[in-house]
Motif scaffolding. Structure first.
Motif, PDB file in Angstrom:
ATOM      1  N   MET A   1       0.831  -1.176   0.000  1.00  0.00           N
ATOM      2  CA  MET A   1       0.000   0.000   0.000  1.00  0.00           C
ATOM      3  C   MET A   1       0.874   1.236   0.000  1.00  0.00           C
ATOM      4  O   MET A   1       1.757   1.359   0.839  1.00  0.00           O
ATOM      5  CB  MET A   1      -0.916  -0.009   1.231  1.00  0.00           C
ATOM      6  N   THR A   2       0.510   2.146  -0.955  1.00  0.00           N
ATOM      7  CA  THR A   2       1.277   3.354  -1.049  1.00  0.00           C
ATOM      8  C   THR A   2       0.640   4.431  -0.227  1.00  0.00           C
ATOM      9  O   THR A   2      -0.550   4.692  -0.317  1.00  0.00           O
ATOM     10  CB  THR A   2       1.361   3.813  -2.499  1.00  0.00           C
ATOM     11  N   CYS A   3       1.510   5.147   0.617  1.00  0.00           N
ATOM     12  CA  CYS A   3       0.985   6.201   1.464  1.00  0.00           C
ATOM     13  C   CYS A   3       1.211   7.553   0.805  1.00  0.00           C
ATOM     14  O   CYS A   3       2.286   7.837   0.295  1.00  0.00           O
ATOM     15  CB  CYS A   3       1.662   6.183   2.835  1.00  0.00           C
ATOM     16  N   GLY A   4       0.177   8.421   0.857  1.00  0.00           N
ATOM     17  CA  GLY A   4       0.306   9.758   0.306  1.00  0.00           C
ATOM     18  C   GLY A   4      -0.114   9.812  -1.149  1.00  0.00           C
ATOM     19  O   GLY A   4      -0.406   8.811  -1.785  1.00  0.00           O
ATOM     20  N   GLY A   5      -0.209  11.042  -1.704  1.00  0.00           N
ATOM     21  CA  GLY A   5      -0.627  11.237  -3.073  1.00  0.00           C
ATOM     22  C   GLY A   5       0.506  10.993  -4.053  1.00  0.00           C
ATOM     23  O   GLY A   5       1.624  10.679  -3.678  1.00  0.00           O
ATOM     24  N   PRO A   6       0.196  11.121  -5.358  1.00  0.00           N
ATOM     25  CA  PRO A   6       1.228  10.907  -6.372  1.00  0.00           C
ATOM     26  C   PRO A   6       2.372  11.893  -6.216  1.00  0.00           C
ATOM     27  O   PRO A   6       2.166  13.085  -6.020  1.00  0.00           O
ATOM     28  CB  PRO A   6       0.457  11.149  -7.689  1.00  0.00           C
ATOM     29  N   SER A   7       3.597  11.411  -6.319  1.00  0.00           N
ATOM     30  CA  SER A   7       4.768  12.262  -6.202  1.00  0.00           C
ATOM     31  C   SER A   7       5.175  12.781  -7.573  1.00  0.00           C
ATOM     32  O   SER A   7       4.763  12.252  -8.608  1.00  0.00           O
ATOM     33  CB  SER A   7       5.925  11.487  -5.570  1.00  0.00           C
ATOM     34  N   VAL A   8       6.007  13.828  -7.577  1.00  0.00           N
ATOM     35  CA  VAL A   8       6.486  14.387  -8.848  1.00  0.00           C
ATOM     36  C   VAL A   8       7.260  13.347  -9.657  1.00  0.00           C
ATOM     37  O   VAL A   8       7.042  13.208 -10.871  1.00  0.00           O
ATOM     38  CB  VAL A   8       7.334  15.645  -8.581  1.00  0.00           C
ATOM     39  N   PRO A   9       8.190  12.577  -9.058  1.00  0.00           N
ATOM     40  CA  PRO A   9       8.864  11.525  -9.843  1.00  0.00           C
ATOM     41  C   PRO A   9       7.886  10.505 -10.432  1.00  0.00           C
ATOM     42  O   PRO A   9       8.094  10.019 -11.548  1.00  0.00           O
ATOM     43  CB  PRO A   9       9.816  10.881  -8.837  1.00  0.00           C
ATOM     44  N   TYR A  72      -6.508   9.003   0.312  1.00  0.00           N
ATOM     45  CA  TYR A  72      -7.323   8.179   1.216  1.00  0.00           C
ATOM     46  C   TYR A  72      -6.530   6.992   1.741  1.00  0.00           C
ATOM     47  O   TYR A  72      -6.556   6.682   2.931  1.00  0.00           O
ATOM     48  CB  TYR A  72      -8.569   7.692   0.482  1.00  0.00           C
ATOM     49  N   VAL A  73      -5.816   6.339   0.826  1.00  0.00           N
ATOM     50  CA  VAL A  73      -4.982   5.200   1.245  1.00  0.00           C
ATOM     51  C   VAL A  73      -3.893   5.675   2.191  1.00  0.00           C
ATOM     52  O   VAL A  73      -3.573   5.013   3.185  1.00  0.00           O
ATOM     53  CB  VAL A  73      -4.377   4.505   0.013  1.00  0.00           C
ATOM     54  N   ASP A 167      -9.142  -2.889   2.888  1.00  0.00           N
ATOM     55  CA  ASP A 167      -7.827  -2.585   2.339  1.00  0.00           C
ATOM     56  C   ASP A 167      -7.717  -3.077   0.899  1.00  0.00           C
ATOM     57  O   ASP A 167      -7.177  -2.386   0.037  1.00  0.00           O
ATOM     58  CB  ASP A 167      -6.733  -3.230   3.188  1.00  0.00           C
ATOM     59  N   ALA A 168      -8.232  -4.271   0.634  1.00  0.00           N
ATOM     60  CA  ALA A 168      -8.171  -4.808  -0.723  1.00  0.00           C
ATOM     61  C   ALA A 168      -8.980  -3.950  -1.678  1.00  0.00           C
ATOM     62  O   ALA A 168      -8.555  -3.701  -2.816  1.00  0.00           O
ATOM     63  CB  ALA A 168      -8.687  -6.254  -0.728  1.00  0.00           C
ATOM     64  N   ARG A 169     -10.159  -3.500  -1.218  1.00  0.00           N
ATOM     65  CA  ARG A 169     -10.991  -2.657  -2.071  1.00  0.00           C
ATOM     66  C   ARG A 169     -10.295  -1.331  -2.354  1.00  0.00           C
ATOM     67  O   ARG A 169     -10.326  -0.827  -3.482  1.00  0.00           O
ATOM     68  CB  ARG A 169     -12.340  -2.411  -1.409  1.00  0.00           C
ATOM     69  N   SER A 170      -9.665  -0.744  -1.351  1.00  0.00           N
ATOM     70  CA  SER A 170      -8.955   0.520  -1.545  1.00  0.00           C
ATOM     71  C   SER A 170      -7.811   0.355  -2.533  1.00  0.00           C
ATOM     72  O   SER A 170      -7.595   1.213  -3.396  1.00  0.00           O
ATOM     73  CB  SER A 170      -8.415   1.029  -0.198  1.00  0.00           C
ATOM     74  N   GLU A 171      -7.063  -0.737  -2.417  1.00  0.00           N
ATOM     75  CA  GLU A 171      -5.967  -0.993  -3.345  1.00  0.00           C
ATOM     76  C   GLU A 171      -6.500  -1.152  -4.766  1.00  0.00           C
ATOM     77  O   GLU A 171      -5.922  -0.620  -5.723  1.00  0.00           O
ATOM     78  CB  GLU A 171      -5.208  -2.259  -2.920  1.00  0.00           C
ATOM     79  N   ARG A 172      -7.597  -1.890  -4.920  1.00  0.00           N
ATOM     80  CA  ARG A 172      -8.146  -2.121  -6.257  1.00  0.00           C
ATOM     81  C   ARG A 172      -8.665  -0.817  -6.861  1.00  0.00           C
ATOM     82  O   ARG A 172      -8.417  -0.526  -8.041  1.00  0.00           O
ATOM     83  CB  ARG A 172      -9.281  -3.141  -6.185  1.00  0.00           C
ATOM     84  N   GLU A 173      -9.382  -0.028  -6.081  1.00  0.00           N
ATOM     85  CA  GLU A 173      -9.916   1.231  -6.594  1.00  0.00           C
ATOM     86  C   GLU A 173      -8.799   2.199  -6.954  1.00  0.00           C
ATOM     87  O   GLU A 173      -8.906   2.930  -7.944  1.00  0.00           O
ATOM     88  CB  GLU A 173     -10.857   1.848  -5.556  1.00  0.00           C
ATOM     89  N   THR A 174      -7.746   2.220  -6.146  1.00  0.00           N
ATOM     90  CA  THR A 174      -6.608   3.089  -6.466  1.00  0.00           C
ATOM     91  C   THR A 174      -5.937   2.648  -7.753  1.00  0.00           C
ATOM     92  O   THR A 174      -5.574   3.476  -8.597  1.00  0.00           O
ATOM     93  CB  THR A 174      -5.586   3.062  -5.308  1.00  0.00           C
ATOM     94  N   ARG A 175      -5.769   1.347  -7.937  1.00  0.00           N
ATOM     95  CA  ARG A 175      -5.161   0.833  -9.165  1.00  0.00           C
ATOM     96  C   ARG A 175      -6.031   1.159 -10.381  1.00  0.00           C
ATOM     97  O   ARG A 175      -5.510   1.568 -11.436  1.00  0.00           O
ATOM     98  CB  ARG A 175      -4.952  -0.673  -9.047  1.00  0.00           C
ATOM     99  N   GLU A 176      -7.339   1.000 -10.244  1.00  0.00           N
ATOM    100  CA  GLU A 176      -8.237   1.307 -11.356  1.00  0.00           C
ATOM    101  C   GLU A 176      -8.224   2.801 -11.681  1.00  0.00           C
ATOM    102  O   GLU A 176      -8.289   3.182 -12.859  1.00  0.00           O
ATOM    103  CB  GLU A 176      -9.658   0.850 -11.010  1.00  0.00           C
ATOM    104  N   ALA A 177      -8.153   3.649 -10.648  1.00  0.00           N
ATOM    105  CA  ALA A 177      -8.078   5.090 -10.886  1.00  0.00           C
ATOM    106  C   ALA A 177      -6.784   5.458 -11.604  1.00  0.00           C
ATOM    107  O   ALA A 177      -6.783   6.331 -12.482  1.00  0.00           O
ATOM    108  CB  ALA A 177      -8.192   5.842  -9.559  1.00  0.00           C
ATOM    109  N   ARG A 178      -5.693   4.817 -11.250  1.00  0.00           N
ATOM    110  CA  ARG A 178      -4.417   5.077 -11.937  1.00  0.00           C
ATOM    111  C   ARG A 178      -4.488   4.649 -13.398  1.00  0.00           C
ATOM    112  O   ARG A 178      -4.014   5.359 -14.291  1.00  0.00           O
ATOM    113  CB  ARG A 178      -3.287   4.349 -11.221  1.00  0.00           C
ATOM    114  N   GLU A 179      -5.079   3.482 -13.657  1.00  0.00           N
ATOM    115  CA  GLU A 179      -5.207   3.016 -15.036  1.00  0.00           C
ATOM    116  C   GLU A 179      -6.083   3.963 -15.857  1.00  0.00           C
ATOM    117  O   GLU A 179      -5.782   4.228 -17.035  1.00  0.00           O
ATOM    118  CB  GLU A 179      -5.793   1.599 -15.044  1.00  0.00           C
ATOM    119  N   ALA A 180      -7.162   4.472 -15.247  1.00  0.00           N
ATOM    120  CA  ALA A 180      -8.024   5.425 -15.954  1.00  0.00           C
ATOM    121  C   ALA A 180      -7.275   6.716 -16.262  1.00  0.00           C
ATOM    122  O   ALA A 180      -7.436   7.310 -17.342  1.00  0.00           O
ATOM    123  CB  ALA A 180      -9.266   5.721 -15.116  1.00  0.00           C
ATOM    124  N   TRP A 181      -6.453   7.166 -15.330  1.00  0.00           N
ATOM    125  CA  TRP A 181      -5.651   8.376 -15.565  1.00  0.00           C
ATOM    126  C   TRP A 181      -4.666   8.155 -16.708  1.00  0.00           C
ATOM    127  O   TRP A 181      -4.531   9.001 -17.608  1.00  0.00           O
ATOM    128  CB  TRP A 181      -4.929   8.755 -14.275  1.00  0.00           C
TER     129      TRP A 181
END
Length: 213
Positions: A1-9, A72-73, A167-181
């Motif tokens: 699980m990644t903590c915090g928002g997307p970083s510049v790198p 959120y994560v 936790d699993a749902r949060s990870e999945r939703e975060t991954r899906e949001a990244r793929e959509a982006w």
């Protein structure tokens, strides 16, 4: 699980990967073939990197959604360990932790005093009272320790069952949001920009040259 928002790198790395994907796409390769050397792949890449801010703005909505999931994560990431909270958020309160130990110390003191009076003081009735009190306090310590063990056994599995799916749902939703982006960045940002630059180069090549006076 990644903590915090997307970083510049991370943003830069995603952009570079999506840019490579776009440059390798059939649409862009066909456009470069039509350009017939007016604009090559490396020149196109340089222009895209220089316009990264404008290109990424095309996927701002999807990026914001992904960033919100990441935040959120990150908010769910809490320190764990001997001094940290329990994973399921139901750590034993301090009185419950201390009670068995305090009772055990008191019981030991009462028993030692009681047996000492019975042996050395010659007043067994007084020592017997201390011994009885010590046995009672010792029983209280054992009962408190047993209650703590039962509480931990009863709540720990339930805490894992509750936290696991969330936790699993949060990870999945975060991954899906990244793929959509990333998909929006590719289809609405990078590919249209690259095709536009190729068309501009072709139009500039087709314009009639002004005669030199």
């Amino acid at each position: 699980m990644t903590c915090g928002g997307p970083s510049v790198p991370e943003i830069a790395a995603v952009f570079e990967r999506v840019l490579d994907q776009a440059l390798d796409s059939r649409q862009v390769r066909d456009a470069l073939d039509r350009a017939n050397g007016v604009l090559d792949r490396e020149q196109l890449r340089i222009r895209a990197v220089g316009a990264r801010t404008a290109i990424t703005a095309a996927a701002a909505v999807e990026y914001r959604q992904y960033a919100e999931y990441q935040e959120y994560v990150g908010a769910r990431c809490t320190p764990t360990g001997p001094a940290g909270p329990a994973r399921d958020g139901r750590a034993l309160p301090p009185p419950a932790v201390l009670l068995p130990g305090v009772c055990a110390v008191v019981a030991a003191g009462l028993l030692a005093t009681g047996y000492g009076l019975r042996v050395f003081d010659g007043r067994p009735y007084i020592g017997g009272g201390f011994v009885t009190a010590g046995l009672l306090v010792g029983a209280l310590a054992v009962g408190a320790a047993a209650a703590d063990l039962v509480w931990a056994w009863a709540t720990a599995p339930r805490g894992e069952a509750e936290a696991g799916p969330a936790d699993a749902r949060s990870e999945r939703e975060t991954r899906e949001a990244r793929e959509a982006w990333e998909l929006a960045l590719l289809e609405r940002g990078v590919v249209p920009f690259l095709l536009g630059r190729v068309e501009e180069a072709l139009m500039g090549e087709q314009l009639p040259k002004r005669p030199v006076p």
